[in-house]
Design a protein around this motif. Structure first.
Motif, PDB file in Angstrom:
ATOM      1  N   ASN A   1       0.409   4.477   0.609  1.00  0.00           N
ATOM      2  CA  ASN A   1       0.206   5.274   1.611  1.00  0.00           C
ATOM      3  C   ASN A   1       0.811   4.600   2.877  1.00  0.00           C
ATOM      4  O   ASN A   1       1.560   5.352   3.653  1.00  0.00           O
ATOM      5  CB  ASN A   1      -1.263   5.479   1.810  1.00  0.00           C
ATOM      6  CG  ASN A   1      -1.757   6.322   0.723  1.00  0.00           C
ATOM      7  OD1 ASN A   1      -1.222   7.146   0.185  1.00  0.00           O
ATOM      8  ND2 ASN A   1      -3.170   6.166   0.473  1.00  0.00           N
TER       9      ASN A   1
ATOM     10  N   GLN B   1       4.528   4.828   2.853  1.00  0.00           N
ATOM     11  CA  GLN B   1       5.080   6.193   2.971  1.00  0.00           C
ATOM     12  C   GLN B   1       4.807   6.587   4.700  1.00  0.00           C
ATOM     13  O   GLN B   1       5.708   7.065   5.203  1.00  0.00           O
ATOM     14  CB  GLN B   1       4.352   7.243   2.281  1.00  0.00           C
ATOM     15  CG  GLN B   1       4.710   8.671   2.527  1.00  0.00           C
ATOM     16  CD  GLN B   1       3.950   9.491   1.500  1.00  0.00           C
ATOM     17  OE1 GLN B   1       2.945   9.005   0.625  1.00  0.00           O
ATOM     18  NE2 GLN B   1       4.341  10.738   1.539  1.00  0.00           N
ATOM     19  N   PHE B   2       3.683   5.967   5.197  1.00  0.00           N
ATOM     20  CA  PHE B   2       3.497   6.327   6.768  1.00  0.00           C
ATOM     21  C   PHE B   2       4.559   5.557   7.400  1.00  0.00           C
ATOM     22  O   PHE B   2       5.234   6.510   8.466  1.00  0.00           O
ATOM     23  CB  PHE B   2       2.129   6.069   7.039  1.00  0.00           C
ATOM     24  CG  PHE B   2       1.921   5.783   8.585  1.00  0.00           C
ATOM     25  CD1 PHE B   2       1.603   6.910   9.141  1.00  0.00           C
ATOM     26  CD2 PHE B   2       2.052   4.669   9.142  1.00  0.00           C
ATOM     27  CE1 PHE B   2       1.368   7.031  10.601  1.00  0.00           C
ATOM     28  CE2 PHE B   2       1.805   4.628  10.565  1.00  0.00           C
ATOM     29  CZ  PHE B   2       1.416   5.709  11.238  1.00  0.00           C
TER      30      PHE B   2
ATOM     31  N   ASP C   1       0.842  -1.081  -0.063  1.00  0.00           N
ATOM     32  CA  ASP C   1      -0.023  -0.101   0.104  1.00  0.00           C
ATOM     33  C   ASP C   1       0.774   1.060   0.127  1.00  0.00           C
ATOM     34  O   ASP C   1       1.684   1.548   0.811  1.00  0.00           O
ATOM     35  CB  ASP C   1      -0.790   0.060   1.199  1.00  0.00           C
ATOM     36  CG  ASP C   1      -1.747   1.185   1.675  1.00  0.00           C
ATOM     37  OD1 ASP C   1      -1.814   2.127   0.484  1.00  0.00           O
ATOM     38  OD2 ASP C   1      -2.569   1.322   2.308  1.00  0.00           O
TER      39      ASP C   1
END
Length: 254
Positions: free
Chosen positions: A206, A209-210, A204
């Motif tokens: 996102n 990156q998180f 994923d």
């Protein structure tokens, strides 16, 4: 430089991920490595092959660490292997790495899910260490794998976090008990590591990156980042470090 030449190590869950990285690093430093695996025999054999290909010594051991009988059988197999290779069943380094991922909030947690994560992260290390103590040489090393979630609250990782908190407590207690034997006991607490256990987050954009953004370095850890810490703790250089939980999260959420 082979700082662990002449040493023997047992690494649980060493067929993949962090465990594989630790097995490879300890072998590179000269240790003979027992590569434990739960079910993925081919992955364990790949780890053994990778070590032997570079001139190291390694062999695989299978066991379901949630079953006491299997733990006893694993040590019986280890005894036989070590006695055949080295003439006695003593060893020097134990790395309790075997683990599972689990993402559940308190509302989602069931008795079965809690038993599952506690069995592999808490019950297994306790009984593996219990069997190891009569075989672990004085001056030996025990390294437990904890997690940064014991410092950073993730509500969706309730059972996982609680189980790793127990690993920290186990580390403190055994460091005190085994000090007279000059055995060090420490834990490593990684953050997000780029392994198969985190495949869903990695897939994923996102999520990837998180997780990278949690670290002050802005990246995910590699298994080698954790393995290098384990190698230090296993070596003579780590002789004065015991009863510690070493944060290996790349400065996550400082």
């Amino acid at each position: 430089m082979e700082m662990l030449k002449g040493k023997v190590a047992l690494v649980t869950g060493a067929s993949r991920g962090i465990g594989r990285g630790i097995a490879l690093r300890l072998a590179r430093d000269g240790a003979a490595v027992a590569v434990h695996y739960g079910s993925n025999k081919s992955a364990a054999e790949e780890t053994v092959h990778a070590i032997r290909e570079k001139g190291g010594t390694a062999f695989a051991l299978a066991a379901d660490l949630t079953a006491i009988g299997d733990i006893h059988a694993m040590f019986a197999a280890l005894d036989a292997e070590l006695e055949q290779r080295f003439g006695d069943n003593g060893f020097d380094i134990l790395v309790n790495n075997a683990g599972i991922g689990q993402s559940l909030t308190i509302e989602e947690t069931t008795e079965a899910s809690l038993d599952e994560v506690m069995d592999i992260h808490v019950k297994a290390p306790i009984f593996v260490i219990q069997q190891a103590l009569t075989r672990l040489r004085d001056g030996g090393r025990i390294v437990n794998l904890s997690s940064a979630v014991t410092r950073i609250a993730f509500p969706n990782l309730l059972g996982y976090s609680v189980s790793k908190g127990a690993v920290n407590t186990l580390t403190y207690v055994l460091a005190q008990q085994l000090g007279p034997r000059q055995i060090t006991v420490n834990a490593i607490a990684p953050g997000f590591v780029e392994t198969e256990m985190n495949a869903d987050t990695l897939s994923d954009p996102n999520g990837r990156q998180f997780a990278a953004g949690l670290s002050t370095f802005g990246r995910w850890a590699q298994s080698s980042d954790v393995a290098d810490i384990a190698a230090f703790l296993a070596s003579a250089d780590g002789r004065w470090v015991t009863g510690q939980v070493l944060d290996a999260s790349g400065g996550s959420r400082l």
